[in-house]
Scaffold this motif. Structure first.
Motif, mmCIF file in Angstrom:
data_model
loop_
_atom_site.group_PDB
_atom_site.id
_atom_site.type_symbol
_atom_site.label_atom_id
_atom_site.label_comp_id
_atom_site.label_asym_id
_atom_site.label_seq_id
_atom_site.Cartn_x
_atom_site.Cartn_y
_atom_site.Cartn_z
ATOM 1 N N GLN A 152 -43.077 -33.672 65.367
ATOM 2 C CA GLN A 152 -44.279 -34.454 65.101
ATOM 3 C C GLN A 152 -44.798 -34.156 63.696
ATOM 4 N N ALA A 153 -45.521 -35.112 63.157
ATOM 5 C CA ALA A 153 -46.132 -34.920 61.847
ATOM 6 C C ALA A 153 -46.992 -33.658 61.859
ATOM 7 N N GLY A 154 -46.877 -32.893 60.784
ATOM 8 C CA GLY A 154 -47.584 -31.628 60.688
ATOM 9 C C GLY A 154 -46.779 -30.446 61.172
ATOM 10 N N VAL B 209 -39.433 -37.350 61.697
ATOM 11 C CA VAL B 209 -40.821 -36.924 61.837
ATOM 12 C C VAL B 209 -41.617 -38.092 62.398
ATOM 13 N N SER B 210 -42.172 -37.897 63.577
ATOM 14 C CA SER B 210 -42.939 -38.957 64.227
ATOM 15 C C SER B 210 -44.416 -38.832 63.869
ATOM 16 N N GLY C 128 -44.771 -27.071 47.631
ATOM 17 C CA GLY C 128 -45.871 -26.520 48.405
ATOM 18 C C GLY C 128 -45.690 -26.657 49.905
ATOM 19 N N ARG C 129 -44.732 -27.471 50.332
ATOM 20 C CA ARG C 129 -44.478 -27.662 51.774
ATOM 21 C C ARG C 129 -43.110 -27.125 52.190
ATOM 22 N N GLN D 82 -36.840 -24.256 54.644
ATOM 23 C CA GLN D 82 -37.977 -24.193 55.548
ATOM 24 C C GLN D 82 -38.909 -25.336 55.209
ATOM 25 N N MET D 83 -39.148 -26.206 56.191
ATOM 26 C CA MET D 83 -39.972 -27.387 55.966
ATOM 27 C C MET D 83 -41.228 -27.292 56.823
ATOM 28 N N SER D 84 -42.372 -27.388 56.183
ATOM 29 C CA SER D 84 -43.649 -27.312 56.878
ATOM 30 C C SER D 84 -44.498 -28.521 56.523
ATOM 31 N N SER D 85 -45.551 -28.719 57.307
ATOM 32 C CA SER D 85 -46.458 -29.861 57.087
ATOM 33 C C SER D 85 -45.661 -31.151 56.924
#
Length: 124
Positions: free
Chosen positions: A13-15, A122-123, A66-67, A82-85
């Motif tokens: 999911q998004a985020g 990413v939904s 930054g993400r 590593q993927m965040s946000s």
């Protein structure tokens, strides 16, 4: 020859967060740099991040700065993303690549070897 195998993709999911891995095998693995690229349907392959193999210097596309974090484990011949946000616009097939010849790290044609890709969705 060098074989690159990506793993870690999936639906999030998004985020949320995901960590991609790229394991290398084959000839003595000491590339100049490793990179991650992505390609969404109907779009060109675009640069995401790169890391020099010896010094660990990193480079990022503005869209992920930054993400996302790229790192490597020289002992395991593995590079990580590593993927965040995560955002829906991050949806794509993600490819890792290795360059033995150097060149412009953000250009796909600088890379000699490619993995088969792993899907990240990413939904919203």
């Amino acid at each position: 020859q060098v074989q690159l195998v990506e793993s870690g993709g999936g639906l999030v999911q998004a985020g949320g967060s995901l960590r991609l891995s790229c394991a290398a095998s084959g000839r003595t693995f000491r590339p100049y740099a490793m990179g991650w690229f992505r390609q969404a349907p109907g779009k060109e392959r675009e640069f995401v991040a790169a890391i020099s193999w010896s010094g660990g210097r990193t480079y990022y596309a503005d869209s992920v700065k930054g993400r996302f974090t790229i790192s490597r484990d020289n002992a395991k011949n593995t590079v990580y993303l590593q993927m965040s946000s995560l955002k829906p616009e991050d949806t794509a097939v993600y490819y890792c690549a290795a360059t033995y010849s150097g060149g412009e790290y953000y250009q796909p044609h600088s890379y000699n070897y490619w993995g088969q890709g792993t899907q990240v969705t990413v939904s919203s």
